[in-house]
Design an enzyme around this catalytic site. Structure first.
Site, PDB file in Angstrom:
ATOM      1  N   GLY A 102      -3.431   9.103   3.260  1.00 34.27           N
ATOM      2  CA  GLY A 102      -4.142  10.372   3.465  1.00 34.27           C
ATOM      3  C   GLY A 102      -5.148  10.626   2.350  1.00 34.27           C
ATOM      4  CG  HIS A 103      -3.645  11.523  -1.487  1.00 34.00           C
ATOM      5  ND1 HIS A 103      -2.331  11.083  -1.441  1.00 34.00           N
ATOM      6  CD2 HIS A 103      -3.574  12.864  -1.672  1.00 34.00           C
ATOM      7  CE1 HIS A 103      -1.520  12.099  -1.611  1.00 34.00           C
ATOM      8  NE2 HIS A 103      -2.234  13.201  -1.738  1.00 34.00           N
TER       9      HIS A 103
ATOM     10  CG  ASP B  37      -1.417  19.985   2.839  1.00 38.49           C
ATOM     11  OD1 ASP B  37      -0.271  20.427   2.946  1.00 38.49           O
ATOM     12  OD2 ASP B  37      -1.678  18.855   2.402  1.00 38.49           O
TER      13      ASP B  37
ATOM     14  CB  SER C 190       3.735  12.998  -1.667  1.00 37.40           C
ATOM     15  OG  SER C 190       2.364  12.708  -1.807  1.00 37.40           O
TER      16      SER C 190
END
Lengths: 288, 288
Positions: A36-37, A150, A186
């Site tokens: 994702g990051h 998010d 995470s």
């Protein structure tokens, strides 16, 4: 890749970049990096001259009973992943440098912070908005990248940047998922094998909700019932909330007309996971 | 002098100035300009390429029972005074442009905002910090000028700018006074002749306090008693607070050692006035 571990050196460096008229793409993270990051870094690499990533586990966004101390950390691993994804500058400040003795200033996006995750995590989004305001001040990005995973966070940050005229464009990028649909997080490392399997109900019930809406369902209650019924079949999953809300104001809608955010938060065993989709009535899912 | 009445046009203009590497000196005001404001403009003219003044009576820093509606306003007069003082750009936005429908973001400098004036004006400094954060985002000043008359405000803004890495230097300039010592304030026009005369006790009691400290008094209680005794002699003056506090944390001190802020707020008739000095033990008054 340059690693900068002090606020003042990072400020000096980003001011230098601005003087050279370099655009800065910024990916703020709490580390323990995953796909994702890294997808956000790749977006920054594509659009901007310099890709800056921050790794900072922000104490003020964790509640007193939350997992700040046990939040997963592995800087050496993160450093390698950041380098391989093409990060130009990795900003890795200490808590003491970000919140020195006498620190006093907090930013709250009030109307949007009590909805959804804000209800069960009071103060969480104030902590998030504050640290991102600080990071924007230090890093001076042109564009900052956030994951749709998010979504409430991204929507709140976008509102903050607009309201305070920060001059930062907020891009919300699609949620990255495992091949079976689980949103990458995470916190997934906390899950046992059985919980990992049960956790799939989150993405699957959202898929089901999307299917219902694409086929004409406009009543949010019916969609919520369908989601709740699916989740209740999984013994290890306890719903925190399921919400169908406007993507601007995060207020629950009476009818599914314009774009809505369907968001779920649930405890799978002892691990709190979130997932969501953004969708328009009778159209396919449109990640912004 | 350029007059800009929209947030978006002002943002565009200040970004243009930054591109041309012009430094911006900024004087935020609520209008009804007086010599205090104009002295700040002159400081900006001396230090910076461009002097920007804003005039905006900020609704969110007034309490429900305070004087927002009757706060004095006279744009034509202000425009002439600003022009004559050498303002380059006068920013004069509407309330609707600054706080559009759905506005949600607030900035609070928490530890410093409940002391002194914050105690009797809950929410006041949150309103001040928020509007100044917005104005800094729009105007992008290198230096912003505040009068020591509103010392708590200047100290809070300085803390906010540091905590959020805004890159704005805050200069607190000396209080401008009438020949007889009364601190100049837009609210002085509310005073009757008798009240105007009684109001002099504020600056005179501060002078007396300064005199005591310069001659060795280190006990804040004794200094407070001297001030209170002088003020009580004036029938139209009712003390809100008198405080001797640190200039960084605004906490009341046990002994007058390093630099202290001696601040008074009092109702003179129905008008609330404030005044202060900043002083070190056994040294002369040192406005920062």
């Amino acid at each position: 890749m340059k690693i900068v571990d002090s606020v003042s050196r990072m400020s000096t460096f980003t001011r230098l970049l601005k003087k050279e008229a370099k655009t800065i793409g910024f990916v703020p993270t709490m580390g323990y990096l995953h796909e994702g990051h890294l997808s956000l870094v790749r977006a920054a690499k594509k659009h901007d001259d310099t890709a800056v990533m921050s790794i900072f586990v922000n104490p003020i966004q964790f509640g007193p009973k939350e997992d700040f101390d046990k939040y997963p950390r592995d800087f050496k691993r993160d450093e390698e992943l950041a380098r391989s994804a093409g990060v130009d500058v990795l900003f890795y400040p200490s808590v003491k440098d970000m919140y020195p003795h006498g620190y006093a200033t907090y930013v709250a996006v009030e109307a949007l912070s009590s909805a959804l995750c804000g209800a069960s995590r009071p103060g969480h989004f104030k902590g998030v908005a504050t640290v991102v305001a600080k990071l924007f001040g230090i890093v001076r990005p042109d564009i900052a990248y956030f994951g749709q995973k998010d979504a409430q966070q991204a929507i709140i940050i976008k509102k903050m940047a607009e309201d305070l005229h920060m001059g930062v464009e907020i891009k919300m990028m699609p949620t990255i998922r495992e091949p079976d649909g689980l949103a990458i997080s995470s916190r997934n490392i906390y899950l046992t094998d059985d919980e990992r399997s049960d956790a799939l109900v989150l993405s699957r019930s959202l898929e089901r909700a999307g299917h219902l809406i694409k086929h004409g369902e406009k009543n949010p209650k019916k969609v919520l019932t369908a989601i709740n019924d699916m989740i209740k079949e999984k013994p290890s999953v306890k719903i925190d909330y399921v919400s169908i809300a406007g993507t601007k104001d995060l207020k629950e809608v009476d009818t599914i007309g314009s774009e809505v955010l369907i968001a779920i938060a649930a405890y799978v065993g002892r691990t709190r996971l979130i997932d969501n989709i953004i969708i328009k009535a009778a159209l396919s899912a449109i990640p912004k």
